[in-house]
Design an enzyme around this catalytic site. Structure first.
Site, short mmCIF file in Angstrom:
data_model
loop_
_atom_site.label_atom_id
_atom_site.label_comp_id
_atom_site.label_asym_id
_atom_site.label_seq_id
_atom_site.Cartn_x
_atom_site.Cartn_y
_atom_site.Cartn_z
N CYS A 10 73.25 13.62 27.79
CA CYS A 10 74.26 14.57 28.30
C CYS A 10 75.16 15.18 27.23
O CYS A 10 75.20 16.40 27.10
CB CYS A 10 75.14 13.89 29.34
SG CYS A 10 74.27 13.52 30.85
N GLU A 38 77.30 15.60 38.89
CA GLU A 38 77.16 14.15 38.84
C GLU A 38 77.84 13.62 37.58
O GLU A 38 77.64 14.16 36.50
CB GLU A 38 75.65 13.84 38.80
CG GLU A 38 75.33 12.46 39.14
CD GLU A 38 76.11 11.98 40.33
OE1 GLU A 38 75.74 12.31 41.45
OE2 GLU A 38 77.12 11.26 40.14
N LEU A 63 77.64 10.22 36.67
CA LEU A 63 77.15 8.85 36.43
C LEU A 63 76.88 8.60 34.96
O LEU A 63 76.33 9.44 34.27
CB LEU A 63 75.85 8.62 37.20
CG LEU A 63 75.83 8.91 38.69
CD1 LEU A 63 74.43 8.69 39.24
CD2 LEU A 63 76.84 8.04 39.40
N ARG A 64 77.27 7.38 34.52
CA ARG A 64 76.92 6.97 33.16
C ARG A 64 75.69 6.08 33.22
O ARG A 64 75.59 5.23 34.10
CB ARG A 64 78.05 6.15 32.52
CG ARG A 64 79.26 6.93 32.13
CD ARG A 64 80.41 6.00 31.86
NE ARG A 64 80.70 5.19 33.05
CZ ARG A 64 81.43 4.08 33.04
NH1 ARG A 64 81.90 3.60 31.92
NH2 ARG A 64 81.66 3.41 34.16
N LYS A 72 73.12 3.74 23.68
CA LYS A 72 74.19 2.89 24.20
C LYS A 72 73.54 1.68 24.86
O LYS A 72 72.32 1.69 25.10
CB LYS A 72 75.07 3.65 25.18
CG LYS A 72 74.33 4.12 26.43
CD LYS A 72 75.23 4.91 27.34
CE LYS A 72 75.74 4.03 28.45
NZ LYS A 72 76.54 4.77 29.43
#
Ligand code: UDX
Length: 432
Positions: A263, A151, A153-154, A324
């Site tokens: 991550c 995956e 995804l952010r 973030k």
């Protein structure tokens, strides 16, 4: 198609919800009874823009289910996605695969007819082989194919990333499994040839290689920012100047604090660990890990320098504390070591984050959450813009700080130094 997502963390929940929106029937399974109950009551455990609407729509249309009953969900599904966490092991850099293997052992007892088992969790290269070994009997009877489908995804952009992926990577040598997964992804890959079939080990490694490459890009621009500060060059010009070369690419060249999140830190560590296990040299990744750790200390030193070592009794404001914007995630956020350090120096810390108060700081004396930007900034000596939430992009600091003299340390280079100079505000950015 009928799908089962095991683990309703970030990856499992977002992918499950998005797959159901493509018309599939999705069973999201989790051991956590409270979490499933709360999802069934419409409460979303993570902060992800757009997720709630899609979840509620598909739940109402009975395409999306939340359950603790693994067996029922698996028996009803054609594809089983393993989406459980693979955190860093305590006192080591390895990825802890106990949650993955526990799930596989459960699946071994349940599966009676052909299923595709897909690892969506980030797992080190050769994990699929180990899973297949556990399921050797099922494999021999052609009842399972074990596939890797990492995956990318952010957080904060996960829905868009799911619908418009740069690529979908599927690692399998099984033609049957590949064909089924290709048709599952067809609605989002049909416009372009974005589906990439490779070996299972290849897919596993691609995930780590991508994250480590992006972490390298960030560390590279961050170290260049240090050089810019010494040479009077603006790092933003460097990012534009090098990023417009298509071989380099303009994204992930924003200098800032140490990268964080669930991550990059974990996956760079795990990749380095894998390389060591295979006696292979990945010194670049080792250096990136070190560089990022050093950056935390470096920015703390810079705060010290900005305040000329006089931190005691100062009022310091943090605008944004998450790693973030558009997430409430505090994992490996560089604000944590900064605030802990400053707190020890006996100053008053006020912080505001659009995603709310943080448990990480609740027990720290003199660290207080403020529910508005204005109240967090009023009477502050130093304002640190730590996270680039949109809310912080057009602030009239003079009006809200209500002090003759204050300093801004803009760690995300949101504001123009020239404009700040014109306003007579003492301003520091990163690499400029
Ligand atoms: C990342 C990967 O992008 C995603 O593909 C993977 O599946 C999970 O990890 P995420 O952790 O959500 O996603 O955040 P990302 O947007 O990649 O940012 C990670 C960190 O890098 C943040 O701390 C961010 O502030 C920092 N960053 C990113 C920079 O400092 N500069 C940049 O130019 C980009």
């Amino acid at each position: 198609m009928k799908l089962c997502m095991i683990g309703t963390g970030y990856v499992g929940l977002v992918s499950g919800v998005c797959f159901s929106d493509l018309g599939n029937t999705v069973y999201c399974v989790d051991k956590d009874i409270n979490k499933i109950e709360s999802l069934n009551n419409g409460n979303i455990p993570i902060y992800e823009p757009g997720l709630e609407e899609i979840l509620k729509k598909n739940y109402k249309q009975k395409r999306l289910f939340f359950t603790n009953d693994l067996k029922k969900a698996v028996l009803k599904s054609e594809i089983i996605f393993i989406c459980v966490g693979t955190p860093t092991k305590k006192n080591s850099n390895s990825a802890d695969l106990k949650f993955v293997f526990n799930v596989v052992k459960e699946l071994k007892k349940i599966i009676k007819t052909y299923k595709i088992i897909v690892t969506k969790s980030t797992v080190p290269v050769t994990t699929g082989d180990k899973i297949e070994n556990i399921l050797a009997r099922l494999k021999k009877n052609k009842l399972v194919d074990v596939v890797s489908n990492p995956e990318f995804l952010r957080e904060g952009e996960a829905i868009r990333d799911f619908i418009y992926p740069d690529r979908v990577v599927v690692g399998t040598n099984s033609k049957k499994a590949n064909k089924i997964l290709q048709s599952l992804y067809l609605p989002i890959i049909k416009k372009k040839n974005k589906y990439f079939n490779t070996s299972r080990r290849g897919a596993e490694l691609i995930k780590y290689a991508s994250n480590a490459f992006l972490a390298t890009k960030i560390s590279y621009i961050n170290e260049l920012a240090n050089l810019c500060e010494k040479t009077g060059v603006d790092i933003k010009d460097i990012s534009v100047g090098i990023g417009s070369d298509q071989r380099i690419g303009e994204r992930f060249l924003r200098a800032g604090p140490a990268y964080g999140g669930s991550c990059f830190p974990k996956d760079t560590r795990a990749l380095s660990d894998t390389a060591k296990k295979f006696k292979s040299n990945l010194s670049i990744v080792d250096t990136v890990i070190k560089s990022n750790e050093n950056r935390k200390k470096l920015l703390i030193k810079k705060i010290d320098k900005i305040l000329k070592g006089k931190i005691k009794n100062k009022v310091i404001t943090f605008l944004g504390v998450t790693f973030k914007p558009n997430t409430d995630d505090m994992r490996e956020a560089s604000s944590i070591p900064m605030i802990k350090y400053l707190n020890k120096k006996k100053c008053t810390i006020k912080y505001y984050d659009p995603s709310g108060e943080k448990n990480e700081f609740k027990r720290l004396q003199n660290v207080k959450y403020h529910s508005t930007i204005n109240s967090a900034c009023s009477n502050s000596d130093l304002i640190i813009i730590h996270t680039e939430w949109n809310d912080f992009k057009l602030i009239n600091f003079k009006k809200i700080v209500k002090k003759n003299s204050f300093i801004i340390y803009d760690m995300r280079n949101i504001y123009s130094p020239t404009k700040m100079k014109r306003l007579n505000i003492k301003y520091f950015g990163i690499g400029r």
